[in-house]
Write an enzyme that holds these catalytic residues in place. Sequence first.
Site, PDB file in Angstrom:
ATOM      1  N   CYS A  97       0.697  -1.395   0.565  1.00 49.73           N
ATOM      2  CA  CYS A  97       0.280  -0.016   0.312  1.00 49.73           C
ATOM      3  C   CYS A  97       0.561   1.287   0.026  1.00 49.73           C
ATOM      4  O   CYS A  97       0.490   2.036  -0.698  1.00 49.73           O
ATOM      5  CB  CYS A  97      -0.868   0.383   1.797  1.00 49.73           C
ATOM      6  SG  CYS A  97       0.125  -0.051   2.596  1.00 49.73           S
ATOM      7  N   HIS A 360      -1.406   1.003   7.897  1.00 47.71           N
ATOM      8  CA  HIS A 360      -1.613   1.057   6.681  1.00 47.71           C
ATOM      9  C   HIS A 360      -2.085   2.663   5.790  1.00 47.71           C
ATOM     10  O   HIS A 360      -2.030   3.661   6.280  1.00 47.71           O
ATOM     11  CB  HIS A 360      -2.981   0.371   6.386  1.00 47.71           C
ATOM     12  CG  HIS A 360      -3.916   0.467   5.069  1.00 47.71           C
ATOM     13  ND1 HIS A 360      -3.237  -0.202   3.292  1.00 47.71           N
ATOM     14  CD2 HIS A 360      -5.369   0.846   4.047  1.00 47.71           C
ATOM     15  CE1 HIS A 360      -3.602  -0.213   2.843  1.00 47.71           C
ATOM     16  NE2 HIS A 360      -5.264   0.203   3.196  1.00 47.71           N
TER      17      HIS A 360
END
Length: 408
Positions: A97, A360
Amino acid sequence: MGRGEPGGRDTRDRPSHAMKLGEEVMSLYRCISLMNANVNVTDEEDPETAGNVSSRHRQKHDSICLESMKYSCKEPLEETNSQCPGLTGLRNLGNTCYMNTILQCLCSVPPLVEYFLSGKYKAALHNENGESATAFGCLMSDMWLGEFECVSPEVFHSVLGKRYPTFSKRTQQDAQEFLICVLNELHEALKKSSKRRCVTDANASREGVSETSIITQLFEGQLSHDVTCLECKTTTDRPESFTVLSLPIPSKSACSLQDCLKCFFQQDTLTWNNQIHCSWCGTKQDAAVKATITKAPQIIIFHLKRFEWQGKHKRKLLTDICYPLSNLDLSPYSSPLLCKDTEYSLCAVANHSGFLDGGHYTAFCKHSVTKNWYSFDDAEITEIPSSSVQTDTAYLLFYSCQGLLCTH
């Protein structure tokens, strides 16, 4: 740090797009380039393009050519069942990510997009390390073709991993470190050298080599560190180039981007082990140091230093930092000779949610044509209001200059 996405289409399934820039990309690039000039693009004005590009793609691309026309991308998209150019998700390859976020941010920088979609990068490529730039250009064309909702960055990830083995692993990585590696890799692949005369002091000069590329033209700025010896009061100038400014966060609860900038540019005193060697005194002395911006880049990137060491442990600062979406003023930190009529507007944000052991990354990007904001979470893309761009998870801020830049 990354969540796997089973969906997405591997770009290797489309060799024609992965190997070269298609006619559709060139048509789109032409539209983007002419958009700022406010020039009408019609089939009659460009019969060659009209003959090469199908009416389906021509209708879609012509609808986003001009700011003077109402954005009509939605209706052609419904007819063609296609994604809007520049709104393409990226498949998560497993803890990637951080990479997807940086790629989306870079693909929201119009001059960089135009450079790669036009194919200009091909003429500047160096054979020894041009593979990464080629893979980047192919991926950018895939993201701007608007044909698929999601593509895979696997080829670019694999190529860059050969140059930087740290990023070849499917493990958590820092987005800021990845950004610096990508910019450095693109610069090395696209740079050109030229000789210039460098002044070393009032009585001497030397011939140096200047290396420039699309990366330095867009992202490189210049700082001047005025170092004053506290013993003899002599001041010397020490220039420093930068592509990313890492800003300290002066508060643990809440502060503004201006507070971070003030902290970075405030005068500092160097003592003890940080003393400088004064050429006039001939010994190490305490010194006062103050930095100013002498060359502002067209795209300035701020890295908010949320991760800090506390003893032997690293922790994340959850400070809520307020940053402007437009009218960012850098004049208080700039040289008097730098033009003051420059205005910076936010074009992308890299966010980091969670903590060190399980975070994230996502991106907020402003579409260069529609001017709408979108959230990019790997393969998922969501339009968001501008009020949602302000978040306490911001980690990297990308600002674009809209005015005329001047330097010494």
